[in-house]
Motif scaffolding. Structure first.
Motif: not given
Length: 486
Positions: A73-78
């Motif tokens: 599962m992938q997301a971005h931090l900013d």
């Protein structure tokens, strides 16, 4: 305790509230990254960071699911830092303040960070909730996606063990994304020449505010007002008969956000100030009529200014205004292959000036490389005509749709079973990191899903509460439905 604690599903909303409490605009994600890493290690999970700061967390399969295909599962931090002009907020120090407004969660005067904070919270919630059944699981959280996809660019082969990637950065429940646009940043710099403001000239500040703004990919087709372009149009057309001298012009804050506000400092003969104010009223009435369907709160204000700097020479100021006015913006071409989807677009995102140069920063997006190159060529040519220097950089690829994607079919079938309707299979004009992931992991099967988020990249950003529940239901069912290894 956060107001969001009353919402379900938990712990997704509690985790999202914690994310909001830790400042994390682009290039300032370190505190949040450290918090997440320590949180994961405290749960006994494998967690590490790579050379560019991306986080990878692994959780073993639920007993009985060890033979399933491994999933990331992938997301971005900013998040994108945008605020209303009357809001006092330091994005590097102050927490986001989420609140519930009926069916929606919003932030007080700023972007909410649901893009991509809800996706990140959902991935962490899966790690936290042992009742969710899944095979071998990884969570990948990337750095600095919003300002250049730096984490995705730095992702190295061999780090991930997964065969399937679920990107959580989509913004419409009921839609499954299997492709996206690529993009490239474009910068135009015009050298400036200045002189003393002529005697007897009066200085004014022209402020164009109140526009909605929005995401330069997902919202570009809506015909929203671009403050930089609208202000340039006023100066080029309605002020053409006045002897104005330009001292300063600036607008927008991010190349991937449709600018909501733009400002100019002008000097003109004192006897022409009333004419300028009348022209401003006429122009405002015109654009209110033109944009009536999409912009309801546009303001064009002319006020006295105490600016003490020099003005651009008449020829230099006219050249800058003409350059900005002539620059294309918005939808360049719709796709023939994917009906209803923008193929190529341009956002004139940021205009700024210092003593000796003006800078215009744009973001070009396209589903096809030739579309990007076409717009690059247009902007290079326009720069040559104006005597400006131009540079394109940071090009990233699109994510080519794969109609035979196995995971896309699993998502579609799972959605049908859960909600008794067929989801839309879409290609999105916004940029997702999946295209970049294909370079180090060419065989990885990818899909993108998410809840309904409107107004991303603007202070009007909001996430639909019920859709978060539907997204969570789909995500957890999807993890359970992942097939066994071949």
């Amino acid at each position: 305790m956060s107001e969001l604690s009353q919402l379900t599903p938990q712990p997704l909303w509690d985790i999202f509230a914690n994310i909001c409490a830790i400042p994390h605009p682009s290039y300032h994600e370190e505190a949040l990254a450290t918090h997440i890493l320590q949180w994961a290690q405290g749960k006994g999970l494998f967690a590490e960071r790579d050379q560019v700061g991306n986080i990878l967390i692994r959780k073993p399969a639920t007993p009985g699911y060890e033979n399933r295909r491994p999933v990331a599962m992938q997301a971005h931090l900013d998040m994108v830092p945008q605020k209303n002009s009357d809001t006092t907020h330091n994005f590097t120090q102050d927490p986001i303040q989420p609140w519930i407004d009926g069916e929606w969660v919003k932030a007080r005067g700023t972007t909410l960070g649901a893009d991509n904070g809800i996706g990140m919270a959902s991935a962490l919630a899966v790690l936290a909730d042992d009742s969710v059944e899944h095979g071998p699981l990884e969570v990948l959280l990337t750095m600095t996606e919003e300002t250049g996809m730096e984490g995705a660019f730095g992702l190295q082969p061999g780090w991930l063990q997964s065969e399937i990637l679920i990107n959580t950065d989509s913004e419409e429940e009921g839609e499954i994304y299997m492709g996206c646009a690529g993009g490239v940043d474009f910068k135009t710099q015009l050298p400036l020449s200045r002189e003393t403001v002529p005697a007897g000239y009066h200085k004014v500040r022209v402020a164009l505010t109140g526009l909605r703004g929005g995401h330069s990919g997902g919202d570009i087709h809506l015909g929203l007002g671009n403050a930089n372009k609208l202000l340039a149009r006023f100066l080029a057309d309605f002020c053409a008969t006045l002897d104005i001298r330009l001292l300063d012009i600036n607008g927008g804050t991010l190349r991937n956000a449709i600018p909501r506000e733009a400002f100019a400092i002008l000097a003109l003969p004192r006897e022409d100030v009333d004419t300028l104010r009348a022209q401003a009223r006429a122009y405002l009435a015109m654009i209110e009529s033109e944009l009536a369907a999409v912009e309801k709160k546009t303001v064009l204000d002319v006020s006295d200014s105490q600016h003490d700097g020099q003005a651009l020479t008449k020829a230099c100021g006219d050249r800058l205004i003409a350059l900005l006015h002539a620059m294309p913006n918005g939808v360049i071409r719709m796709s023939d292959d994917v009906k209803g989807v923008v193929e190529t677009s341009l956002n004139v995102g940021v205009v700024s000036m210092d003593a000796d140069k003006a800078e215009i920063r744009c973001l070009i997006r396209s589903l096809i490389d030739s579309g990007k190159l076409q717009v690059e060529g247009m902007l290079h040519a326009l720069g040559r005509l104006a005597g400006a220097t131009t540079v394109a950089k940071g090009s990233y690829p699109g994510w080519k749709p794969d109609a035979n994607s196995p995971v896309m079919h699993v998502v579609r079938d799972t959605y049908r079973q859960l909600f008794n309707k067929t989801p839309n299979i879409q290609v999105i004009h916004a940029g997702l990191e999946c295209g970049l992931f294909k370079k180090p992991y060419p065989d990885m099967d990818m899909v993108s899903i998410g809840p309904t988020i409107t107004g991303p990249h603007s202070p009007d950003e909001q996430v639909h509460i019920a859709s978060v529940g539907q997204y969570w239901t789909l995500l957890t069912a999807l993890l359970k439905a992942i097939p066994i290894k071949a």
